[in-house]
Design a protein around this motif. Structure first.
Motif, short mmCIF file in Angstrom:
data_model
loop_
_atom_site.label_atom_id
_atom_site.label_comp_id
_atom_site.label_asym_id
_atom_site.label_seq_id
_atom_site.Cartn_x
_atom_site.Cartn_y
_atom_site.Cartn_z
N LEU A 87 0.82 -1.20 0.00
CA LEU A 87 0.00 0.00 0.00
C LEU A 87 0.87 1.26 0.00
N ALA A 106 -4.79 6.29 4.11
CA ALA A 106 -4.28 4.98 3.69
C ALA A 106 -2.91 4.70 4.32
N GLU A 153 -6.89 10.96 1.07
CA GLU A 153 -6.82 9.53 0.76
C GLU A 153 -5.48 8.91 1.12
N GLY A 160 -9.49 6.13 1.27
CA GLY A 160 -8.32 5.64 1.99
C GLY A 160 -8.63 4.31 2.66
N GLN A 213 -0.05 3.85 -3.10
CA GLN A 213 -0.74 5.10 -2.80
C GLN A 213 0.00 6.36 -3.28
N VAL A 220 -7.15 0.30 1.72
CA VAL A 220 -6.64 -0.70 2.66
C VAL A 220 -7.48 -1.98 2.59
#
Length: 284
Positions: free
Chosen positions: A75, A241, A237, A176, A79, A180
């Protein structure tokens, strides 16, 4: 199969498709009147137009590419790359408006690119546990529900600019959580197949979060100029995240020195600053 290179490539493809969908849906939202009735609501006016469905379909394709990227990487890699969707939004919006991108925008686009590059290359994120126990999720979910519902209720009492800003924050935060949960969804499918998807709560949390995020996003687009909602949306976001990636999934950056963390902090702040400047100047 863990491959940050493939994760970056699919995340870039996702950013491009999300950018086009965002510009199209905002253009429709700007033209949609809201007279207080169901058929006069922003969301109803938007979904009644075929172009909105084309833009939404593109956004869904972008989300699918994001899921594929999460299957290959962490992640904390995906992101920051998705933030670059703003760089694709700028030329697309400029083309719609019939204008040229300024040197100032190009400068901040470079700052954004450098910030994202430093986070990914210097941070070299390590994977965590994509399927943490529910006990680790509960505090994050409880705080999210209370904070986001309160923000949404407060936003409804504000004028257009402030309303668009607050709804943009809520939208970004929801996505966000979706990011996940998408990481968990991918891991569940890879290791357990279709039956595991049906029987795990993350799937339904993902569906609820994505649906709410799409609806609130359309209302934020309608509430005011995109420059009011997009910065908040694009920043909240990755912040949410990143926080959930660290606290819930247990992903970590491979940085151990003070100077290394200093560079990471500067890169992250530069990314946020560039996002604000570009989204406010690039789209109106």
């Amino acid at each position: 199969m863990h491959s940050n290179l493939l994760a970056v490539l699919f995340a870039l493809a996702s950013a491009l498709t999300i950018a086009w969908g965002t510009v199209v849906r905002h253009r429709i939202a700007e033209e949609a009147p809201a007279d207080g009735s169901l058929k006069g609501s922003p969301f109803w006016n938007a979904i009644s137009r075929p172009l909105w469905w084309a833009g939404t379909g593109t956004a869904l394709l972008g989300y699918g590419l994001q899921v594929v990227a999460l299957a290959f990487g962490t992640l904390l890699v995906v992101q920051p790359i998705l933030v670059l969707s703003l760089m694709f939004t700028l030329p697309l919006a400029a083309r719609y408006d019939g204008r040229r991108i300024s040197g100032h925008e190009l400068f901040w686009a470079g700052v954004l690119t450098v910030g994202v590059t430093v986070l990914v290359m210097l941070g070299r994120p390590l994977p965590g546990d994509p399927q943490p126990p529910l006990e680790r999720w509960l505090p994050a979910l409880a705080v999210g529900v209370v904070v986001l519902v309160s923000l949404e209720r407060f936003a409804q009492r504000q004028i257009r600019r402030e309303k668009a800003l607050l709804l943009g924050i809520v939208t970004g935060a929801l996505f966000g959580y979706v990011a996940v949960l998408s990481k968990a969804f991918v891991d569940i499918f890879v290791h357990g197949g279709v039956w595991a998807i049906i029987t795990n709560w993350e799937t339904y949390g993902l569906i609820i979060g994505a649906t709410l995020g799409t609806i609130v996003q359309q209302y934020s687009f309608n509430a005011g100029a995109l420059k009011n909602s997009l910065p908040a949306m694009t920043i909240s976001e990755p912040v949410v995240a990143f926080s959930l990636g660290y606290l819930v999934l247990g992903e970590k950056f491979q940085v151990s020195t003070v100077s290394g963390w200093l560079f990471m902090a500067v890169a992250f702040l530069a990314m946020l600053a560039a996002t604000v400047v570009l989204s406010r100047r690039g789209v109106s």
